[in-house]
Design a protein around this motif. Structure first.
Motif, short mmCIF file in Angstrom:
data_model
loop_
_atom_site.label_atom_id
_atom_site.label_comp_id
_atom_site.label_asym_id
_atom_site.label_seq_id
_atom_site.Cartn_x
_atom_site.Cartn_y
_atom_site.Cartn_z
N LEU A 135 0.83 -1.21 0.00
CA LEU A 135 0.00 0.00 0.00
C LEU A 135 0.86 1.25 0.00
O LEU A 135 0.54 2.25 -0.66
CB LEU A 135 -0.94 0.01 1.22
CG LEU A 135 -2.09 -0.98 1.19
CD1 LEU A 135 -2.77 -1.04 2.55
CD2 LEU A 135 -3.07 -0.64 0.09
N LYS A 161 0.31 -0.91 -11.64
CA LYS A 161 -0.59 -2.02 -11.96
C LYS A 161 -0.16 -3.29 -11.24
O LYS A 161 -0.99 -4.01 -10.67
CB LYS A 161 -0.61 -2.26 -13.47
CG LYS A 161 -1.27 -1.16 -14.26
CD LYS A 161 -1.17 -1.43 -15.75
CE LYS A 161 -1.66 -0.25 -16.55
NZ LYS A 161 -1.39 -0.40 -17.98
N GLN A 164 -0.88 -2.98 -7.50
CA GLN A 164 -2.33 -3.13 -7.25
C GLN A 164 -2.72 -4.59 -7.34
O GLN A 164 -3.52 -5.08 -6.52
CB GLN A 164 -3.14 -2.28 -8.22
CG GLN A 164 -4.63 -2.24 -7.90
CD GLN A 164 -4.90 -1.61 -6.54
OE1 GLN A 164 -4.56 -0.46 -6.30
NE2 GLN A 164 -5.52 -2.36 -5.64
N ASP A 165 -2.17 -5.34 -8.29
CA ASP A 165 -2.45 -6.77 -8.40
C ASP A 165 -1.98 -7.52 -7.15
O ASP A 165 -2.66 -8.43 -6.67
CB ASP A 165 -1.79 -7.37 -9.64
CG ASP A 165 -2.47 -6.97 -10.95
OD1 ASP A 165 -3.62 -6.44 -10.90
OD2 ASP A 165 -1.85 -7.15 -12.02
N ILE A 167 -1.69 -6.23 -4.12
CA ILE A 167 -2.62 -5.85 -3.05
C ILE A 167 -3.93 -6.63 -3.20
O ILE A 167 -4.46 -7.20 -2.23
CB ILE A 167 -2.89 -4.33 -3.06
CG1 ILE A 167 -1.61 -3.58 -2.68
CG2 ILE A 167 -4.06 -3.97 -2.14
CD1 ILE A 167 -1.67 -2.09 -2.96
N ASP A 168 -4.46 -6.68 -4.43
CA ASP A 168 -5.72 -7.38 -4.67
C ASP A 168 -5.62 -8.87 -4.36
O ASP A 168 -6.56 -9.47 -3.85
CB ASP A 168 -6.19 -7.18 -6.11
CG ASP A 168 -6.60 -5.74 -6.41
OD1 ASP A 168 -6.80 -4.96 -5.45
OD2 ASP A 168 -6.69 -5.41 -7.61
N SER A 169 -4.47 -9.47 -4.64
CA SER A 169 -4.30 -10.90 -4.41
C SER A 169 -4.22 -11.24 -2.92
O SER A 169 -4.49 -12.37 -2.53
CB SER A 169 -3.05 -11.43 -5.12
OG SER A 169 -1.87 -10.99 -4.46
N LYS A 170 -3.87 -10.25 -2.09
CA LYS A 170 -3.79 -10.47 -0.64
C LYS A 170 -5.14 -10.27 0.05
O LYS A 170 -5.29 -10.62 1.20
CB LYS A 170 -2.73 -9.55 -0.02
CG LYS A 170 -1.34 -9.91 -0.45
CD LYS A 170 -0.31 -9.04 0.21
CE LYS A 170 1.05 -9.37 -0.36
NZ LYS A 170 2.04 -9.57 0.66
N ASN A 171 -6.09 -9.66 -0.66
CA ASN A 171 -7.41 -9.40 -0.06
C ASN A 171 -8.41 -10.47 -0.42
O ASN A 171 -8.34 -11.31 -1.14
CB ASN A 171 -7.94 -8.04 -0.51
CG ASN A 171 -7.09 -6.91 0.07
OD1 ASN A 171 -6.48 -7.07 1.12
ND2 ASN A 171 -7.07 -5.79 -0.62
#
Length: 171
Positions: A135, A161, A164-165, A167-171
């Motif tokens: 983040l 990009k 962000q990928d 971060i998204d993969s950890k959520n």
């Protein structure tokens, strides 16, 4: 990809990591190498190594790096730059406020995420090192233009990009 350059950079990063660990100076990767460590693989060539440490370690890091053969470049309030074997190494320094907030030295209004300086180590090619929280890496890219006055480069947009990928993969 120039594997000789990549290996040279990893060797220098390992040297810096060993120097700092031997003196208990905490460091965190940022920039392109941070992304590669988060992914666990080398994704591209890098022009430098970007690191963060705590402001109270600055003077000692500078001495230790010079003693290890790194050339110290002109110092600013914001960072200390070194060079070894034609590779640039950049340290920025953070401080922890009395309230526990992480603030980049020289940017009193730029408060980082509280968990920016994670103790978690990431592995790549036998090197184990802490990395700025994704983040925080993303935020740094988002404020790049404002902070430097320069437009985002294509590699910055691509890095955003990828981060962000992650971060998204950890959520």
């Amino acid at each position: 990809m120039n594997f000789s350059l990549v290996n040279s950079q990893l060797k220098i990063l390992d040297e810096i990591n060993r120097i700092c660990r031997s003196h208990n100076y905490k460091i965190w990767l940022r920039g392109g190498w941070a992304i590669d460590f988060l992914l666990g693989k080398v994704t591209r060539e890098h022009s430098d190594i970007d690191l963060v440490s705590l402001i109270q370690h600055r003077e000692n890091i500078e001495k230790s790096m010079v003693n290890a053969g790194f050339e110290k470049k002109p110092v600013s309030l914001l960072q200390t730059d070194f060079q070894k074997n034609d590779l640039d190494v950049n340290f920025i320094f953070a401080k922890i406020s009395n309230e526990g907030n992480v603030i980049a030295n020289g940017f009193p209004d730029w408060e980082w995420h509280k968990d920016s300086l994670s103790e978690h180590k990431y592995q790549l090619n036998g090197i184990s090192i802490a990395v700025l929280n994704p983040l925080q890496l993303l935020e740094e890219k988002k404020v790049y233009e404002k902070g430097t006055g320069r437009k985002l480069r294509p590699k910055d947009i691509e890095s955003m990009k990828i981060i962000q990928d992650i971060i998204d993969s950890k959520n």
